[in-house]
Design a protein around this motif. Structure first.
Motif, PDB file in Angstrom:
ATOM      1  N   HIS B   7       3.582  -6.509   2.584  1.00 44.72           N
ATOM      2  CA  HIS B   7       3.176  -6.617   4.022  1.00 44.72           C
ATOM      3  C   HIS B   7       2.265  -5.291   4.517  1.00 44.72           C
ATOM      4  O   HIS B   7       2.689  -4.226   4.584  1.00 44.72           O
ATOM      5  N   PHE B   9      -0.039  -3.068   6.931  1.00 42.48           N
ATOM      6  CA  PHE B   9      -0.297  -2.996   8.638  1.00 42.48           C
ATOM      7  C   PHE B   9      -1.567  -2.025   8.743  1.00 42.48           C
ATOM      8  O   PHE B   9      -1.428  -0.913   8.042  1.00 42.48           O
ATOM      9  N   ARG B  50       0.939 -10.466   3.568  1.00 44.32           N
ATOM     10  CA  ARG B  50       0.929 -10.685   5.089  1.00 44.32           C
ATOM     11  C   ARG B  50      -0.027  -9.428   5.514  1.00 44.32           C
ATOM     12  O   ARG B  50       0.255  -8.450   5.267  1.00 44.32           O
ATOM     13  N   ASN B  52      -1.591  -7.545   8.930  1.00 40.78           N
ATOM     14  CA  ASN B  52      -1.157  -7.062  10.111  1.00 40.78           C
ATOM     15  C   ASN B  52      -1.887  -6.255  10.828  1.00 40.78           C
ATOM     16  O   ASN B  52      -2.094  -5.190  10.331  1.00 40.78           O
ATOM     17  N   LYS B  53      -1.946  -6.531  12.260  1.00 39.35           N
ATOM     18  CA  LYS B  53      -2.510  -5.461  13.148  1.00 39.35           C
ATOM     19  C   LYS B  53      -1.147  -4.577  13.520  1.00 39.35           C
ATOM     20  O   LYS B  53      -0.229  -5.118  13.654  1.00 39.35           O
ATOM     21  N   ALA B  54      -1.571  -3.371  13.580  1.00 35.21           N
ATOM     22  CA  ALA B  54      -0.430  -2.517  14.177  1.00 35.21           C
ATOM     23  C   ALA B  54      -1.051  -1.632  15.390  1.00 35.21           C
ATOM     24  O   ALA B  54      -2.318  -1.422  15.467  1.00 35.21           O
ATOM     25  N   GLY B  55      -0.257  -1.277  15.972  1.00 31.29           N
ATOM     26  CA  GLY B  55      -0.568   0.248  16.964  1.00 31.29           C
ATOM     27  C   GLY B  55      -0.530   1.385  16.416  1.00 31.29           C
ATOM     28  O   GLY B  55      -0.395   1.264  14.921  1.00 31.29           O
ATOM     29  N   CYS B  56      -0.597   2.537  17.020  1.00 31.27           N
ATOM     30  CA  CYS B  56      -0.730   3.703  16.237  1.00 31.27           C
ATOM     31  C   CYS B  56       0.389   4.190  15.306  1.00 31.27           C
ATOM     32  O   CYS B  56       1.611   3.705  15.398  1.00 31.27           O
ATOM     33  N   LEU B  57      -0.028   4.428  13.979  1.00 24.80           N
ATOM     34  CA  LEU B  57       1.106   4.571  13.040  1.00 24.80           C
ATOM     35  C   LEU B  57       1.471   6.126  12.765  1.00 24.80           C
ATOM     36  O   LEU B  57       2.033   6.402  11.800  1.00 24.80           O
ATOM     37  N   HIS B  58       0.758   7.058  13.505  1.00 27.69           N
ATOM     38  CA  HIS B  58       1.333   8.310  13.841  1.00 27.69           C
ATOM     39  C   HIS B  58       0.764   9.267  12.797  1.00 27.69           C
ATOM     40  O   HIS B  58       1.290  10.298  12.483  1.00 27.69           O
ATOM     41  N   VAL B  67      -0.846   0.941   5.841  1.00 28.53           N
ATOM     42  CA  VAL B  67       0.558   1.155   5.075  1.00 28.53           C
ATOM     43  C   VAL B  67       1.103  -0.065   4.549  1.00 28.53           C
ATOM     44  O   VAL B  67       0.846  -0.885   5.168  1.00 28.53           O
ATOM     45  N   TYR B  69       4.250  -2.210   3.014  1.00 29.85           N
ATOM     46  CA  TYR B  69       5.555  -2.195   2.789  1.00 29.85           C
ATOM     47  C   TYR B  69       5.820  -3.550   2.114  1.00 29.85           C
ATOM     48  O   TYR B  69       5.188  -4.547   1.879  1.00 29.85           O
TER      49      TYR B  69
END
Lengths: 108, 108
Positions: B7, B9, B50, B52-58, B67, B69
């Motif tokens: 997965h 992101f 999968r 995936n879109k993500a917000g801020c991963l810091h 990343v 997973y």
């Protein structure tokens, strides 16, 4: 070792089709509450916990959903007390909250 | 077993401060290309991959970042050929692309 010990992603997606989606079930509130609680408990850090927004996680039928990695544990939650239990047991102490785990056969 | 075998992101966040962020580095194009290639290769499925879109991963200083997973492998990519290598080696075959791995000390 994982950069974040536990990294939780909340689906905040709304489907245009009108079909069940996480945004319809106030996923934003779940995300906000989780983020606040993790901060309050001092868990938000490198080597600690990261609470993340995500797009569609592709398991809309179980919405609102969130997934905790690297454990790969999926949750469906209803209210803030569910979020509190996920934070206190799983994100803080690594115990899976079995009653909230999304069944394997729940998909789109 | 993980619902998705792998997965990934992609951070698509833009920081308002003007500081380095993934959106400045065309993260959307990286996400789109990865999604297309994973589909083309027939990897996109439950038990598969999968994207995936993500917000801020810091980890903005290393942007654009993604990343994978449950492996917890972080990447910084530059162009579509980097994305192709991540898809073909890691997402399809489980081999980490060492040359693109984000160093542990890269954070915000």
């Amino acid at each position: 070792m994982s950069y974040f010990e536990r990294h939780i992603f909340f689906c905040l997606n709304e489907r245009e089709s009108g079909k069940n989606s996480c945004a319809q079930h106030d996923a934003q509130a779940g995300f906000d509450h989780c983020k606040s609680r993790v901060r309050e408990l001092g868990l938000a850090d490198v080597g600690g916990v990261r609470v993340n927004k995500a797009g569609c996680l592709h398991r809309c039928a179980g919405g609102p959903v969130a997934v905790v990695y690297p454990d790969a544990i999926w949750y469906s939650y209803v209210d803030n007390s569910d979020i509190d239990e996920i934070v206190d047991k799983h994100l803080k102490n690594g115990q899976v909250v079995e009653r909230l785990v999304l069944p394997d056969d729940v998909g789109l």
